[in-house]
Design an enzyme around this catalytic site. Structure first.
Site, PDB file in Angstrom:
ATOM      1  CB  CYS A  40      10.854  27.491  49.756  1.00 36.62           C
ATOM      2  SG  CYS A  40      12.101  26.570  48.842  1.00 36.62           S
TER       3      CYS A  40
ATOM      4  CG  HIS B 107      15.769  28.208  51.670  1.00 34.88           C
ATOM      5  ND1 HIS B 107      16.394  27.039  52.030  1.00 34.88           N
ATOM      6  CD2 HIS B 107      14.893  27.873  50.669  1.00 34.88           C
ATOM      7  CE1 HIS B 107      15.920  26.048  51.290  1.00 34.88           C
ATOM      8  NE2 HIS B 107      15.020  26.522  50.462  1.00 34.88           N
TER       9      HIS B 107
END
Length: 340
Positions: A128, A242
């Site tokens: 990710c 994130h």
């Protein structure tokens, strides 16, 4: 159109998003199997208005399956992917197990869609934190060749699964109630009101496994082993999305305006960049989106060919589920008799 596809890890957090995306994007499949561990087998889940019973993950579940999209731990992917391939399926795998295998393409569809042509049964989706990094690097690399990247990540607890989010939620409540003895389920240290500068195990010369994924995967996806990457990965008390602080050095100077135009023109990137108006990407605003958001674009004061910027993305969507479904859509287009 695929006759039959399987979602492996269908009951997990990413698996649920994969299911939702297949419905929302009207993925071309006549039959969908939902596959998970034995403890989840027998559950009945609504999929596009019909009830589907979850099947246990075992070799024969892939009989007759054309495509399997998996979101499982590495050791599960190690076993199930060969089972599926042996029975004629193509596997799009979200785990870290196959990413650096030289026979397995590592794909971000906006960057290297042609790589799917090289598959030998398995296609990997990146980590990710790597996915949003390389998506932001690609337009700069094409325009001015990226030579060096210094990236610090601020990674949400959802990256550690549902248990990581529980650690944040329950740990925050405990600390606010004055309970300093809360025992984390996932993290080695309390994450509530804290930062943990380690994600993954110790891997190489003081770098963690998460950090080395960013090094190796970036080079593989951008097809440039000369790119130097220095990462620091930090777990932060944010539930989802994130964030990354990225400093890039390029062969030739890119102006801030030029970089902003490159970002804005690239598929999958949204620019939010107005410091004077307090506008920049933040996790709470990017949650639930499939885009990668870029802001705080500015020149590096320490290097004539340097550019600094801020990047945020939903790690469960573009960082995981969405990227995998986009890869599956590439395969669907290749399989279509009307595709050119």
């Amino acid at each position: 159109m695929f006759d039959s596809i399987a979602v492996v890890g269908a009951t997990g957090a990413v698996g649920k998003i994969i299911r939702d995306l297949l419905v929302a994007r009207d993925f071309p499949a006549r039959q969908v199997k939902l596959v998970a561990s034995a403890r989840s087998a027998g559950q009945k889940i609504d999929f596009a208005g019909r009830e589907i019973e979850v099947e246990a993950l075992e070799p024969d579940v892939f009989q007759g399956v054309d495509l399997a999209i998996g979101s499982t731990p590495d050791e599960v992917a190690r076993d199930f992917a060969p089972w599926a391939v042996e029975r004629g399926a193509v596997v799009v795998d979200e785990s870290g197990y196959w990413r650096m295998d030289p026979k397995v393409p590592l794909v971000v569809p906006e960057i290297n869609p042609q790589a799917v042509e090289q598959h030998q049964g398995i296609i990997a989706s990146p980590n990710c934190s790597t996915t949003q990094l390389v998506l932001a690097l690609k337009p700069l690399h094409d325009a001015a060749r990226v030579r060096r990247v210094i990236v610090s990540t601020y990674q949400a607890t959802s990256g550690a699964g549902v248990a990581g989010q529980r650690d944040l939620e329950q740990g925050s409540r405990a600390q606010l109630d004055g309970d300093m003895n809360f025992a984390c389920e996932t993290f080695a240290h309390p994450i509530a009101f804290n930062l943990i500068p380690q994600i993954g195990s110790e891997k190489h010369a003081g770098y963690t496994s998460e950090e080395m994924k960013m090094v190796h995967e970036t080079r593989k996806i951008l097809e440039d082993d000369d790119i130097q990457v220095c990462p620091t990965c930090v777990r932060v008390p944010v539930s989802n999305c994130h964030s990354e602080s990225i400093l890039v050095e390029t062969d030739r100077k890119l102006s801030v305006d030029g970089a902003r135009e490159l970002f804005a023109a690239f598929p999958g990137i949204t620019v939010i960049d107005d410091l004077g108006e307090n506008r920049y990407p933040m996790p709470r605003d990017c949650d639930g989106s499939d885009e990668v958001f870029v802001g705080r674009i500015r020149e590096d004061l320490s290097h004539p060919h340097g550019l600094a910027f801020w990047c945020v993305s939903d790690n469960l969507r573009k960082g995981a589920a969405t990227n995998a479904v986009q890869i599956a859509e590439l395969l669907a287009r290749r399989a279509s008799p009307t595709s050119s």
